[in-house]
Structures are given as structure tokens and as C-alpha cells.
Scaffold this motif. Sequence first.
Motif, PDB file in Angstrom:
ATOM      1  N   GLU A  81     -76.223  21.691  18.764  1.00 29.58           N
ATOM      2  CA  GLU A  81     -75.266  21.073  19.685  1.00 29.58           C
ATOM      3  C   GLU A  81     -75.020  21.985  20.895  1.00 29.58           C
ATOM      4  O   GLU A  81     -74.954  21.518  22.030  1.00 29.58           O
ATOM      5  N   ALA A  82     -74.904  23.282  20.640  1.00 31.54           N
ATOM      6  CA  ALA A  82     -74.695  24.244  21.734  1.00 31.54           C
ATOM      7  C   ALA A  82     -75.880  24.228  22.697  1.00 31.54           C
ATOM      8  O   ALA A  82     -75.694  24.284  23.920  1.00 31.54           O
ATOM      9  N   LEU A  83     -77.096  24.147  22.162  1.00 33.81           N
ATOM     10  CA  LEU A  83     -78.286  24.060  23.016  1.00 33.81           C
ATOM     11  C   LEU A  83     -78.206  22.837  23.921  1.00 33.81           C
ATOM     12  O   LEU A  83     -78.486  22.917  25.121  1.00 33.81           O
TER      13      LEU A  83
ATOM     14  N   LEU B 240     -87.997  40.260  28.426  1.00 33.41           N
ATOM     15  CA  LEU B 240     -86.579  39.998  28.156  1.00 33.41           C
ATOM     16  C   LEU B 240     -85.847  41.248  27.673  1.00 33.41           C
ATOM     17  O   LEU B 240     -84.621  41.307  27.763  1.00 33.41           O
ATOM     18  N   SER B 241     -86.582  42.253  27.201  1.00 38.00           N
ATOM     19  CA  SER B 241     -85.955  43.523  26.813  1.00 38.00           C
ATOM     20  C   SER B 241     -85.330  44.217  28.011  1.00 38.00           C
ATOM     21  O   SER B 241     -84.382  44.982  27.869  1.00 38.00           O
ATOM     22  N   GLU B 242     -85.853  43.940  29.198  1.00 38.87           N
ATOM     23  CA  GLU B 242     -85.296  44.523  30.418  1.00 38.87           C
ATOM     24  C   GLU B 242     -84.131  43.694  30.954  1.00 38.87           C
ATOM     25  O   GLU B 242     -83.522  44.033  31.963  1.00 38.87           O
ATOM     26  N   ARG B 243     -83.833  42.587  30.290  1.00 37.43           N
ATOM     27  CA  ARG B 243     -82.761  41.684  30.700  1.00 37.43           C
ATOM     28  C   ARG B 243     -81.779  41.437  29.558  1.00 37.43           C
ATOM     29  O   ARG B 243     -81.187  40.381  29.447  1.00 37.43           O
ATOM     30  N   GLU B 244     -81.624  42.454  28.697  1.00 39.90           N
ATOM     31  CA  GLU B 244     -80.756  42.334  27.518  1.00 39.90           C
ATOM     32  C   GLU B 244     -79.385  41.757  27.840  1.00 39.90           C
ATOM     33  O   GLU B 244     -78.900  40.887  27.131  1.00 39.90           O
ATOM     34  N   ASN B 245     -78.756  42.254  28.887  1.00 44.10           N
ATOM     35  CA  ASN B 245     -77.397  41.818  29.228  1.00 44.10           C
ATOM     36  C   ASN B 245     -77.344  40.349  29.592  1.00 44.10           C
ATOM     37  O   ASN B 245     -76.319  39.701  29.402  1.00 44.10           O
ATOM     38  N   GLU B 246     -78.427  39.814  30.137  1.00 39.38           N
ATOM     39  CA  GLU B 246     -78.455  38.419  30.560  1.00 39.38           C
ATOM     40  C   GLU B 246     -78.878  37.463  29.445  1.00 39.38           C
ATOM     41  O   GLU B 246     -78.474  36.309  29.454  1.00 39.38           O
ATOM     42  N   VAL B 247     -79.706  37.933  28.498  1.00 38.69           N
ATOM     43  CA  VAL B 247     -80.308  36.999  27.544  1.00 38.69           C
ATOM     44  C   VAL B 247     -79.933  37.222  26.078  1.00 38.69           C
ATOM     45  O   VAL B 247     -80.416  36.495  25.224  1.00 38.69           O
ATOM     46  N   LEU B 248     -79.094  38.189  25.810  1.00 38.65           N
ATOM     47  CA  LEU B 248     -78.673  38.411  24.415  1.00 38.65           C
ATOM     48  C   LEU B 248     -77.155  38.279  24.311  1.00 38.65           C
ATOM     49  O   LEU B 248     -76.422  38.664  25.217  1.00 38.65           O
ATOM     50  N   LEU B 249     -76.720  37.738  23.174  1.00 40.66           N
ATOM     51  CA  LEU B 249     -75.272  37.594  22.922  1.00 40.66           C
ATOM     52  C   LEU B 249     -74.725  38.847  22.246  1.00 40.66           C
ATOM     53  O   LEU B 249     -75.413  39.521  21.524  1.00 40.66           O
TER      54      LEU B 249
ATOM     55  N   ALA C 284     -77.979  30.079  27.537  1.00 41.45           N
ATOM     56  CA  ALA C 284     -77.507  29.800  28.907  1.00 41.45           C
ATOM     57  C   ALA C 284     -78.075  30.849  29.851  1.00 41.45           C
ATOM     58  O   ALA C 284     -78.576  30.530  30.941  1.00 41.45           O
ATOM     59  N   GLY C 285     -78.032  32.103  29.440  1.00 42.59           N
ATOM     60  CA  GLY C 285     -78.607  33.181  30.238  1.00 42.59           C
ATOM     61  C   GLY C 285     -80.113  33.041  30.370  1.00 42.59           C
ATOM     62  O   GLY C 285     -80.681  33.266  31.442  1.00 42.59           O
ATOM     63  N   LEU C 286     -80.768  32.647  29.282  1.00 40.31           N
ATOM     64  CA  LEU C 286     -82.214  32.442  29.314  1.00 40.31           C
ATOM     65  C   LEU C 286     -82.578  31.333  30.300  1.00 40.31           C
ATOM     66  O   LEU C 286     -83.527  31.480  31.078  1.00 40.31           O
TER      67      LEU C 286
ATOM     68  N   ARG D 106     -87.119  19.745  33.184  1.00 45.38           N
ATOM     69  CA  ARG D 106     -86.827  19.581  31.764  1.00 45.38           C
ATOM     70  C   ARG D 106     -86.728  20.932  31.094  1.00 45.38           C
ATOM     71  O   ARG D 106     -87.513  21.838  31.397  1.00 45.38           O
ATOM     72  N   ALA D 107     -85.775  21.067  30.181  1.00 47.88           N
ATOM     73  CA  ALA D 107     -85.656  22.262  29.343  1.00 47.88           C
ATOM     74  C   ALA D 107     -85.661  21.778  27.903  1.00 47.88           C
ATOM     75  O   ALA D 107     -84.832  20.956  27.518  1.00 47.88           O
ATOM     76  N   ILE D 108     -86.622  22.277  27.140  1.00 44.73           N
ATOM     77  CA  ILE D 108     -86.753  21.848  25.746  1.00 44.73           C
ATOM     78  C   ILE D 108     -86.712  23.081  24.846  1.00 44.73           C
ATOM     79  O   ILE D 108     -87.443  24.045  25.072  1.00 44.73           O
ATOM     80  N   ALA D 109     -85.847  23.030  23.832  1.00 42.94           N
ATOM     81  CA  ALA D 109     -85.801  24.071  22.804  1.00 42.94           C
ATOM     82  C   ALA D 109     -86.383  23.477  21.531  1.00 42.94           C
ATOM     83  O   ALA D 109     -85.940  22.424  21.063  1.00 42.94           O
TER      84      ALA D 109
END
Length: 165
Positions: free
Chosen positions: A66-68, A156-165, A34-36, A48-51
Motif C-alpha cells: 500500500e505504501a508503494l 545507491l551506496s553513495e546515496r544512502e541518505n536519499e534511498v535508505l530509511l 520515495a527517495g528512490l 510509469r513506475a512499477i515495483a
Amino acid sequence: MVEIHDAQRVAVLADSQNLYHSSHSLYSQNVDYAGLLDETVRGRELVRAIAYVIRADSPEEESFFEALRDIGFETKIKDIKTFGDGSKKADWDVGISLDAVTLAEKVDAVALCTGDGDFSRLCHHLRHEGVRVEVFGFASSTADELIEAADDFTDLSERENEVLL
């Protein structure tokens, strides 16, 4: 270089296997998709967002898929292949590239979430077609040629709080 603006149409393509291995080897944490998605869309129109995920028959993976979907990602699932010698392989490089090329005429920007240097040629192609290419990856595990091939790189290492659980 095309700058970011609110009217841009963006496609987000997430190489889940690459993100998983990077986030676990660097931080022993999972990616917050969600943060990503928020980081990549940046207030623009999401087309479109595809994982791209691999099914390896682990118990928690169906709830992850399902969460994705609940977050807003379409999931493309590939089964892991086991070879006679016991080695395993599954990657989405060709699938991601084909989807990116197909989506190029429908979007202004592609957010490619991976550190895989194999996508540098794809970046060059998309940029040649007039599509802005943004790469989102963990710098220490992102190939230099991928960073150089993109219009923009977000560590993304500079955005740890936003993109990591």
C-alpha cells in the motif's frame, strides 16, 4: 549515448526483492522508495513506475504494498512458490524484461533498479532500440556485467541518505 534532459520520458522498474536483500545485507535497512523514485526520475516525465514484489505471507507486507502505491508505484505481486523439498522461489526476471521491452516504444529511458546480472542482455536490447538504460543498485552487490551493459550506473551506496530509511 543519450544524455538526460527534462523532456525525457522515463519508466522506473524496481526489483524489490533484489533491493531488499542488498539493503539488508549491506546496511540492515529498508529502501526508501520515495527517495528512490526521486533519484531515478531526476525531474523528467515519469511514464510509469512499477515495483515488482513477492508475497510471502508476512504480516507487514500488505502495508508495504500500500505504501508503494501511495508513493506512486504500480505494484506487481507474485506469490512465493514452495517446492516439495521445502525450497522456495519467486523472481520477476521475465516479467520485468517483458515490461521493459513493452515500454521501450513509449519512453526515452528505463531506470532499472536492481543488481541482478541476468538483466544485462535486456540492457543491450533496450540500448539497441535507442532507449537509454540507467541502472540503480548497490555497487558491491551489483553484477559487473549489468553495470557494463547500462548507459549509466548510479551506486545507491553513495546515496544512502536519499534511498535508505
